[in-house]
Design a protein around this motif. Structure first.
Motif, short mmCIF file in Angstrom:
data_model
loop_
_atom_site.label_atom_id
_atom_site.label_comp_id
_atom_site.label_asym_id
_atom_site.label_seq_id
_atom_site.Cartn_x
_atom_site.Cartn_y
_atom_site.Cartn_z
N ALA A 1 37.62 27.84 1.47
CA ALA A 1 38.83 27.03 1.38
C ALA A 1 39.98 27.82 0.77
O ALA A 1 41.14 27.45 0.92
N LYS A 2 39.64 28.90 0.08
CA LYS A 2 40.66 29.72 -0.58
C LYS A 2 40.80 31.03 0.19
O LYS A 2 39.83 31.57 0.69
N ASN A 3 42.03 31.51 0.28
CA ASN A 3 42.24 32.82 0.89
C ASN A 3 41.84 33.90 -0.10
O ASN A 3 42.33 33.92 -1.24
N HIS A 4 40.94 34.79 0.32
CA HIS A 4 40.42 35.82 -0.56
C HIS A 4 40.92 37.18 -0.11
O HIS A 4 40.99 37.46 1.08
N GLU A 5 41.20 38.03 -1.09
CA GLU A 5 41.49 39.42 -0.76
C GLU A 5 40.24 40.07 -0.18
O GLU A 5 40.29 40.79 0.81
N VAL A 6 39.09 39.78 -0.81
CA VAL A 6 37.81 40.28 -0.31
C VAL A 6 36.79 39.15 -0.43
O VAL A 6 36.51 38.67 -1.53
N GLY B 1 36.06 25.07 -6.95
CA GLY B 1 37.45 25.45 -6.70
C GLY B 1 38.11 26.03 -7.94
O GLY B 1 38.81 27.05 -7.86
N LEU B 2 37.88 25.42 -9.10
CA LEU B 2 38.44 25.93 -10.34
C LEU B 2 37.88 27.31 -10.66
O LEU B 2 38.61 28.20 -11.12
N ALA B 3 36.57 27.49 -10.41
CA ALA B 3 35.94 28.79 -10.69
C ALA B 3 36.52 29.90 -9.83
O ALA B 3 36.53 31.07 -10.23
N MET B 4 37.01 29.55 -8.64
CA MET B 4 37.62 30.54 -7.75
C MET B 4 39.10 30.77 -8.05
O MET B 4 39.74 31.58 -7.40
N GLY B 5 39.63 30.04 -9.04
CA GLY B 5 41.02 30.25 -9.41
C GLY B 5 42.00 29.31 -8.75
O GLY B 5 43.22 29.51 -8.86
N MET B 6 41.50 28.28 -8.06
CA MET B 6 42.39 27.30 -7.46
C MET B 6 42.92 26.35 -8.53
O MET B 6 42.23 26.05 -9.51
N THR B 7 44.14 25.87 -8.36
CA THR B 7 44.68 24.88 -9.28
C THR B 7 44.13 23.50 -8.90
O THR B 7 43.61 23.30 -7.79
N GLN B 8 44.26 22.56 -9.81
CA GLN B 8 43.80 21.20 -9.53
C GLN B 8 44.55 20.60 -8.35
O GLN B 8 43.97 19.86 -7.54
#
Length: 262
Positions: free
Chosen positions: A180-185, A128-135
């Motif tokens: 789990a994260k919304n991605h532009e692509v 999750g952190l690698a994808m740019g999600m916050t803790q």
């Protein structure tokens, strides 16, 4: 990669592939790694290594993907599908041509690297952190990621090292983390080929949700049914060239006729 051009005709482009060629080097099984002496000899004599060859994996491919599209990539083994996704993700340089993207594309493959010595729980956090999600975002979505993956349905596997997982369990967890994260692509490479029918249906539903959240999804799959169930558009690659680009039903039908699947 470069910044994408502005929207035209009311459509927002997220990926533009402009006459892209990708060439990479393949070392034969018997090819030595070489030494300074052998390398210098080849340079002086202008001789190449006979055990090393160049592969022209993608040949002059061009297309534009827009926000809200789900695009399937189909074609025979070795046709350049996965190579093209890696180029869009910025993991492979183009020999010539350009790739423009809106934001940073995320590539999910069954071989995506997670740390085998760490528990599934730690990998969810690190992924999750690698994808740019916050803790905080990870904490909020942690349980839904575990539930979506289904790896705890037969025991507390999330607290065990990933090296104890089957390949299917690992692939399901990777997909659960990435989606789990919304991605532009978001690019999915064969992730739906793992797991049982129940998980595949969950994955397909999640891809449809990602589309509705205004992202662009690319799916590489050998399952034509997954392409038809998930995508509204398809690209057919054969021997590195783009053979057809159009509505998924039409492209899949042409591919099945070409391969004798009909």
């Amino acid at each position: 990669m470069a910044e994408s051009p502005k929207a035209q005709d009311g459509k927002i482009p997220t990926v533009i592939v402009d006459n892209v060629h990708i060439v990479y080097t393949v070392r034969g099984a018997g090819a030595p790694k070489g030494s300074a002496v052998s390398a210098l000899t080849r340079i002086v004599t202008r001789k190449g290594n006979p055990n090393v060859r160049k592969v022209h994996a993608v040949r002059g491919v061009s297309f534009v993907a827009h926000k809200g599209e789900a695009i399937g990539l189909i074609g025979s083994n070795g046709s350049g599908k996965s190579t093209l996704l890696r180029a869009i993700a910025g993991l492979l340089p183009a020999e010539s041509g350009k790739v423009y993207t809106e934001g940073q594309p995320s590539l999910l493959g069954v071989n995506a690297a997670l740390m085998s010595d760490l528990t599934g729980e730690r990998n969810v956090i690190l992924g999750g952190l690698a994808m740019g999600m916050t803790q905080e975002e990870i904490r909020e979505r942690y349980q839904s990621i575990v539930d979506f993956s289904g790896i705890n349905e037969k025991g507390d596997f999330i607290s065990m090292p990933m090296r104890t997982y089957s390949s299917g369990m690992g692939a399901r967890l990777r997909f659960a983390i990435a989606s789990a994260k919304n991605h532009e692509v978001l690019m999915v490479d064969e992730a739906l080929a793992t797991g049982d029918g129940k998980f595949r249906r969950r994955s397909e539903k999640r891809i449809r949700e990602l589309r509705q959240e205004a992202g662009t999804v690319f799916l590489v799959s050998h399952s034509n049914k997954s392409i038809l169930d998930t995508c509204d558009r398809a690209l057919w690659l054969e021997s590195g060239t783009l053979r057809m680009d159009g509505p998924a039903e039409e492209v899949v039908a042409a591919y099945e006729e070409f391969t004798g699947q009909k």
